[in-house]
Design a protein around this motif. Structure first.
Motif, PDB file in Angstrom:
ATOM      1  N   ILE A 100       9.186  -2.429  10.058  1.00 56.94           N
ATOM      2  CA  ILE A 100       8.098  -1.575  10.558  1.00 56.94           C
ATOM      3  C   ILE A 100       8.552  -0.123  10.653  1.00 56.94           C
ATOM      4  O   ILE A 100       7.839   0.802  10.229  1.00 56.94           O
ATOM      5  N   ASP A 101       9.755   0.101  11.195  1.00 56.10           N
ATOM      6  CA  ASP A 101      10.279   1.478  11.314  1.00 56.10           C
ATOM      7  C   ASP A 101      10.448   2.121   9.942  1.00 56.10           C
ATOM      8  O   ASP A 101      10.123   3.305   9.752  1.00 56.10           O
ATOM      9  N   ILE A 102      10.953   1.360   8.992  1.00 53.47           N
ATOM     10  CA  ILE A 102      11.220   1.917   7.654  1.00 53.47           C
ATOM     11  C   ILE A 102       9.911   2.284   6.954  1.00 53.47           C
ATOM     12  O   ILE A 102       9.776   3.377   6.382  1.00 53.47           O
ATOM     13  N   ILE A 103       8.923   1.389   6.985  1.00 54.14           N
ATOM     14  CA  ILE A 103       7.654   1.675   6.301  1.00 54.14           C
ATOM     15  C   ILE A 103       6.930   2.837   6.986  1.00 54.14           C
ATOM     16  O   ILE A 103       6.308   3.679   6.324  1.00 54.14           O
ATOM     17  N   LEU A 146      17.937  -3.529   2.344  1.00 55.95           N
ATOM     18  CA  LEU A 146      17.425  -3.269   0.997  1.00 55.95           C
ATOM     19  C   LEU A 146      16.157  -2.418   1.051  1.00 55.95           C
ATOM     20  O   LEU A 146      15.978  -1.494   0.252  1.00 55.95           O
ATOM     21  N   ARG A 147      15.286  -2.688   2.011  1.00 53.88           N
ATOM     22  CA  ARG A 147      14.058  -1.902   2.160  1.00 53.88           C
ATOM     23  C   ARG A 147      14.390  -0.448   2.507  1.00 53.88           C
ATOM     24  O   ARG A 147      13.789   0.492   1.977  1.00 53.88           O
ATOM     25  N   ALA A 148      15.364  -0.264   3.402  1.00 52.34           N
ATOM     26  CA  ALA A 148      15.765   1.094   3.804  1.00 52.34           C
ATOM     27  C   ALA A 148      16.385   1.848   2.635  1.00 52.34           C
ATOM     28  O   ALA A 148      16.108   3.033   2.418  1.00 52.34           O
ATOM     29  N   LEU A 149      17.244   1.177   1.868  1.00 51.97           N
ATOM     30  CA  LEU A 149      17.869   1.821   0.705  1.00 51.97           C
ATOM     31  C   LEU A 149      16.824   2.212  -0.328  1.00 51.97           C
ATOM     32  O   LEU A 149      16.918   3.276  -0.955  1.00 51.97           O
ATOM     33  N   THR A 150      15.796   1.358  -0.510  1.00 56.25           N
ATOM     34  CA  THR A 150      14.732   1.672  -1.460  1.00 56.25           C
ATOM     35  C   THR A 150      13.986   2.933  -1.030  1.00 56.25           C
ATOM     36  O   THR A 150      13.705   3.819  -1.855  1.00 56.25           O
ATOM     37  N   ALA A 151      13.662   3.012   0.259  1.00 61.32           N
ATOM     38  CA  ALA A 151      12.951   4.190   0.766  1.00 61.32           C
ATOM     39  C   ALA A 151      13.812   5.442   0.665  1.00 61.32           C
ATOM     40  O   ALA A 151      13.336   6.515   0.278  1.00 61.32           O
ATOM     41  N   ILE A 176      -1.123   4.521  -1.206  1.00 63.32           N
ATOM     42  CA  ILE A 176      -2.338   4.483  -0.376  1.00 63.32           C
ATOM     43  C   ILE A 176      -1.882   4.493   1.080  1.00 63.32           C
ATOM     44  O   ILE A 176      -1.783   3.456   1.747  1.00 63.32           O
ATOM     45  N   VAL A 177      -1.602   5.690   1.575  1.00 62.60           N
ATOM     46  CA  VAL A 177      -0.896   5.844   2.849  1.00 62.60           C
ATOM     47  C   VAL A 177      -1.763   5.424   4.025  1.00 62.60           C
ATOM     48  O   VAL A 177      -1.274   4.781   4.969  1.00 62.60           O
ATOM     49  N   ASP A 178      -3.043   5.759   4.014  1.00 61.91           N
ATOM     50  CA  ASP A 178      -3.902   5.459   5.163  1.00 61.91           C
ATOM     51  C   ASP A 178      -3.965   3.952   5.414  1.00 61.91           C
ATOM     52  O   ASP A 178      -3.856   3.495   6.560  1.00 61.91           O
ATOM     53  N   SER A 179      -4.148   3.176   4.342  1.00 65.96           N
ATOM     54  CA  SER A 179      -4.187   1.725   4.506  1.00 65.96           C
ATOM     55  C   SER A 179      -2.841   1.194   4.979  1.00 65.96           C
ATOM     56  O   SER A 179      -2.774   0.281   5.815  1.00 65.96           O
ATOM     57  N   ALA A 180      -1.764   1.756   4.438  1.00 63.20           N
ATOM     58  CA  ALA A 180      -0.424   1.321   4.851  1.00 63.20           C
ATOM     59  C   ALA A 180      -0.230   1.540   6.349  1.00 63.20           C
ATOM     60  O   ALA A 180       0.321   0.682   7.057  1.00 63.20           O
ATOM     61  N   LYS A 181      -0.685   2.690   6.862  1.00 60.34           N
ATOM     62  CA  LYS A 181      -0.511   2.993   8.286  1.00 60.34           C
ATOM     63  C   LYS A 181      -1.309   2.028   9.160  1.00 60.34           C
ATOM     64  O   LYS A 181      -0.858   1.625  10.234  1.00 60.34           O
ATOM     65  N   ILE A 182      -2.520   1.638   8.702  1.00 56.79           N
ATOM     66  CA  ILE A 182      -3.343   0.715   9.482  1.00 56.79           C
ATOM     67  C   ILE A 182      -2.613  -0.616   9.664  1.00 56.79           C
ATOM     68  O   ILE A 182      -2.489  -1.150  10.781  1.00 56.79           O
ATOM     69  N   TYR A 183      -2.094  -1.152   8.564  1.00 55.85           N
ATOM     70  CA  TYR A 183      -1.442  -2.461   8.636  1.00 55.85           C
ATOM     71  C   TYR A 183      -0.101  -2.405   9.365  1.00 55.85           C
ATOM     72  O   TYR A 183       0.265  -3.356  10.076  1.00 55.85           O
ATOM     73  N   ILE A 184       0.625  -1.335   9.212  1.00 55.76           N
ATOM     74  CA  ILE A 184       1.937  -1.258   9.860  1.00 55.76           C
ATOM     75  C   ILE A 184       1.773  -1.071  11.372  1.00 55.76           C
ATOM     76  O   ILE A 184       2.577  -1.571  12.168  1.00 55.76           O
ATOM     77  N   ASP A 185       0.704  -0.360  11.775  1.00 60.14           N
ATOM     78  CA  ASP A 185       0.434  -0.222  13.224  1.00 60.14           C
ATOM     79  C   ASP A 185       0.055  -1.573  13.828  1.00 60.14           C
ATOM     80  O   ASP A 185       0.465  -1.898  14.958  1.00 60.14           O
ATOM     81  N   GLN A 186      -0.723  -2.372  13.078  1.00 58.99           N
ATOM     82  CA  GLN A 186      -1.070  -3.707  13.565  1.00 58.99           C
ATOM     83  C   GLN A 186       0.195  -4.567  13.713  1.00 58.99           C
ATOM     84  O   GLN A 186       0.347  -5.315  14.695  1.00 58.99           O
ATOM     85  N   TYR A 223       0.822  -1.210   0.000  1.00 57.13           N
ATOM     86  CA  TYR A 223       0.000   0.000   0.000  1.00 57.13           C
ATOM     87  C   TYR A 223       0.862   1.268   0.000  1.00 57.13           C
ATOM     88  O   TYR A 223       0.530   2.256  -0.654  1.00 57.13           O
ATOM     89  N   GLU A 224       1.961   1.241   0.729  1.00 51.61           N
ATOM     90  CA  GLU A 224       2.838   2.423   0.748  1.00 51.61           C
ATOM     91  C   GLU A 224       3.443   2.673  -0.623  1.00 51.61           C
ATOM     92  O   GLU A 224       3.508   3.812  -1.092  1.00 51.61           O
ATOM     93  N   THR A 225       3.872   1.587  -1.288  1.00 44.88           N
ATOM     94  CA  THR A 225       4.435   1.717  -2.629  1.00 44.88           C
ATOM     95  C   THR A 225       3.408   2.277  -3.604  1.00 44.88           C
ATOM     96  O   THR A 225       3.736   3.081  -4.489  1.00 44.88           O
TER      97      THR A 225
END
Length: 773
Positions: free
Chosen positions: A114-117, A152-157, A87-97, A82-84
């Motif tokens: 979790i921190d990176i996303i 790799l996730r951090a470098l992508t962000a 769709i930020v709101d949905s991304a935040k819901i799942y990452i908080d869970q 969702y972040e990619t």
């Protein structure tokens, strides 16, 4: 690509013909940025559509999973999707869970993700704030703990959210280059994505050679999917357009359309049609440009791309004006105005600018001026209008062109000075140079010659500055290209090391298994080897003894051969001394015959001396032998100061069977030239050339003296010297040719002795030249 996208409509469509080539070139570059932005939006739509299925699948899995670490993993994957997709709101819901659930399990790699996303969602909501330094502690912790997926996730962000400007692009390059290495190991299918980002940055930096090389690397990668190929083909179009290689740009723009048609995905149609109409317009194919622009316009309307409608419509209108279809152009833009209302000030500025162009083409200067003034009067919000200063400066530049063309130079000058203020804010030298040139034109027409000359000088200074900047960019690109090649070599080396370590690990495991299963067999083999080694030692002693005997015999043979050459040389010198003693009692012809024989014997003696002194007793290096022979002739005849010798001798090794006849030929020819070519102590020049051409060796002996009587090469000569030259040439199967024009030239052509090892003389290609006076 750059997000400053909306400037181009104003730049590529609203204007009639620009005042100078520099403006046209800059307009082309800015127009291309707009088309590239359409590509960015289109590819985002493609990615969103392609990832929807993945998100649906993950959600189904979450409905059936128990609460464990696997659920955390899927929550993270879904939030990332969702972040990619933005769709930020949905991304935040799942990452908080995921964060709440991971408090129980405390999995470090999940915490990293979790921190990176979470940071990525913040960055996407506040693009003007630089949050990227907050990624760095997590990135460092991933590296320290060996969490390569988290790294790799951090470098992508970091690559995605780091600000795109000249200051930060080098950082983004480092992030993506490291990501290429990691993706090759973890996710090979994403390697092309990171390479594409690197090529995109190099394109922004105007490093076209690097971008081109990287894009072809993607196209030649077997793991590249249709999206990789389509976007890379599109970026290649950008590279060639920016370089001015429009034929190549047209080729790859057409390929992109074909890929789109093959995949039956028209979400990027506006982009690819935009590329085509843009390139056709640059090439002057206005009819084709209009065709593709109309298709792009239909796509813009169909996918709710209304913010592009006026920009594309302006291109169509300007194409019609270029084709002298003025009424049709006015009718078309008027229909667009009726059917699609301008969304904002930028659209209104574009509309009035192109209307002004239409009425000016219809010779209705009053209405044209009215629309140009409206274009300037439209209020735009500077904070949200990308390239506000550039747009405003170009608008002032446009109306100043109108006044110059209508002969109102005073008003033109006022608007030119306003344009100059905004262009100074932009810092684009090409615009400032063009304004100075127009100010020169206006002041010249007004009779302000002093100011006109000042503006002309300023224009020339800016033009020189543009030239120097272009050269510096070329030099920088070459340096970067070299550094990139070095990085690529390091990358390949790193990958090879990783493969080698993997192979070593596999071999170690296999070796352990074989050792356990075959230890008994090794004992038997060891006993057999021990017995065999005893026999081998005995055999080695016998062989070693024979080798020592052979080496001793070879050494004795070389010593004996050297001794033979030494004795022959001494004997020849004895003969020379005997002849010298005999010559004291002789006169005239007899004395001359004795001296000639002495010189011939010396030529042969010198060869034996060289063989005796050389480590190689089989061959003579003619580049060292011939100069010594010539030196002895100079000393013997006392020609110093009278005759100049020019030697051009390649380092050719000859056997004794070839060296002695050639030495006698050289001695004979040079002696004849010294004696007869320059009568009355006349001055002259003797040339000796020996060179190798293919499989043949050519010896040339020439002088610029008085020449000699006509010689028939097919008849036996009467002269003893010439007969000697011919006879010696026949001994080595050489062809001899006499040329008596402008002096005398003797050309000897022969093949090398086939028994000689050719390696020694092929190693050197340097020509040794000596000159004696």
């Amino acid at each position: 690509m750059s997000t400053k996208i909306f400037n181009v409509l104003l730049l590529n469509t609203v204007r009639a013909e620009p005042a100078a080539p520099t403006i046209e070139k800059t307009l082309i570059n800015l127009m291309f940025k707009w088309v590239a932005t359409m590509a960015l939006i289109s590819f985002s739509l493609i990615a969103f559509a392609q990832n929807q299925h993945s998100r649906d699948s993950l959600q189904k899995v979450l409905q059936t999973r128990v609460v464990d670490t696997a659920r955390i993993h899927n929550l993270i994957l879904l939030a990332d999707e969702y972040e990619t997709a933005g769709i930020v709101d949905s991304a935040k819901i799942y990452i908080d869970q995921a964060r709440e659930l991971n408090k129980k399990y405390q999995v470090l790699r999940f915490k990293h993700s979790i921190d990176i996303i979470s940071l990525a969602t913040i960055c996407s909501q506040n693009p003007k704030i630089d949050y990227t330094p907050r990624f760095l502690p997590t990135l460092e912790d991933c590296r320290r703990t060996g969490d390569k997926e988290g790294e790799l996730r951090a470098l992508t962000a970091l690559g995605k959210y780091t600000i795109s400007d000249s200051k930060h692009n080098e950082l983004k390059l480092k992030y993506y280059q490291r990501a290429v290495v990691l993706s090759h190991e973890l996710k090979p299918y994403k390697e092309c994505y990171y390479l594409r980002q690197i090529a995109d940055i190099h394109l922004q930096q105007l490093k076209y050679d690097l971008a081109e090389k990287e894009l072809f690397q993607i196209l030649n990668n077997s793991k590249a999917d249709s999206e990789d190929k389509m976007s890379s083909t599109d970026l290649l179009t950008a590279v060639y357009t920016s370089r001015g290689q429009y034929e190549k740009a047209l080729l790859y723009a057409t390929k992109a359309v074909k890929i789109m048609q093959a995949t039956k995905d028209s979400s990027a149609a506006m982009t690819f049609y935009g590329r085509l109409y843009f390139i056709h317009r640059i090439l002057g194919n206005y009819s084709l440009s209009t065709h593709w622009a109309r298709r792009a316009l239909s796509s813009a309307i169909a996918i709710n791309g209304s913010k592009f409608i006026y920009r594309i419509s302006a291109t169509i209108t300007k194409n019609l004006l270029m084709e002298k279809k003025t009424k049709e152009a006015l009718k078309f833009i008027s229909s667009i105005q009726r059917e699609h209302k301008p969304l904002d000030g930028r659209d209104n500025a574009v509309l009035h600018g192109i209307l002004g162009d239409c009425y000016f083409a219809l010779h209705n200067n009053r209405l044209a001026e009215s629309h140009y003034i409206k274009m300037l009067s439209i209020k735009r919000v500077k904070e949200v209008d990308y390239d506000y200063n550039l747009h405003t400066g170009i608008n002032y530049r446009t109306i100043s062109d109108f006044y110059i063309k209508t002969g109102r130079y005073s008003r033109a000058k006022l608007y030119l000075l306003e344009a100059q203020k905004y262009f100074k804010e932009v810092g684009d030298i090409s615009y400032l140079q063009n304004v100075q040139l127009s100010l020169f034109q206006a002041d010249s027409a007004l009779g302000n010659y002093k100011d006109a000359i000042s503006h002309l000088r300023a224009s020339n200074t800016l033009k020189d500055s543009m030239f120097n900047i272009a050269k510096n960019k070329q030099i920088e690109e070459l340096n970067i290209s070299y550094k990139t090649e070095e990085r690529e070599k390091d990358l390949v080396l790193m990958r090879n090391k990783e493969k080698l370590e993997q192979i070593k690990l596999e071999r170690a495991e296999n070796t352990r298994d074989w050792i356990i299963g075959g230890s008994g067999l090794l004992v038997v083999i060891a006993l057999l080897l021990y017995r065999q080694s005893g026999l081998q030692k005995k055999n080695n002693k016998v062989i070693s003894h024979k080798n020592d005997l052979l080496q001793h015999l070879l050494t004795e043979k070389d010593w004996l051969l050297k001794e033979v050459h030494h004795r022959v040389k001494n004997n020849l010198h004895t003969v020379i001394c005997l002849l010298e003693s005999q010559s004291r009692y002789l006169e005239n012809d007899a004395l001359q015959a004795i001296e000639t024989s002495q010189q011939r014997i010396f030529a042969m003696s010198l060869i034996h001396q060289k063989l005796y002194q050389s480590d190689d007793i089989k061959t003579i290096n003619m580049s060292t032998y011939i100069p010594e022979l010539v030196k002895s002739l100079i000393d013997g005849f006392g020609t110093a100061g009278q005759i100049r010798f020019n030697l051009d001798i390649e380092p050719i090794d000859l056997s004794l069977s070839h060296a002695i006849p050639l030495a006698l030929i050289i001695n004979e020819a040079v002696t004849n030239s010294i004696k007869y070519a320059f009568p009355d102590n006349g001055k002259g020049e003797i040339l000796i050339v020996m060179k190798e051409e293919g499989k043949r060796i050519i010896l040339e002996l020439a002088d610029n003296g008085i020449g000699m009587p006509q010689i028939d090469n097919d008849i036996e000569p009467e002269s003893l010297g010439l007969r000697l030259i011919k006879g010696l040439s026949e001994d080595i199967d050489a062809k001899v040719h006499f040329d008596i024009h402008n002096g005398t030239k003797v050309i000897i052509e022969f093949k090398r002795d086939p028994l000689i090892n050719t390696g020694s003389y092929l190693e050197s290609t340097n020509i040794k030249e000596a000159s004696y006076a």
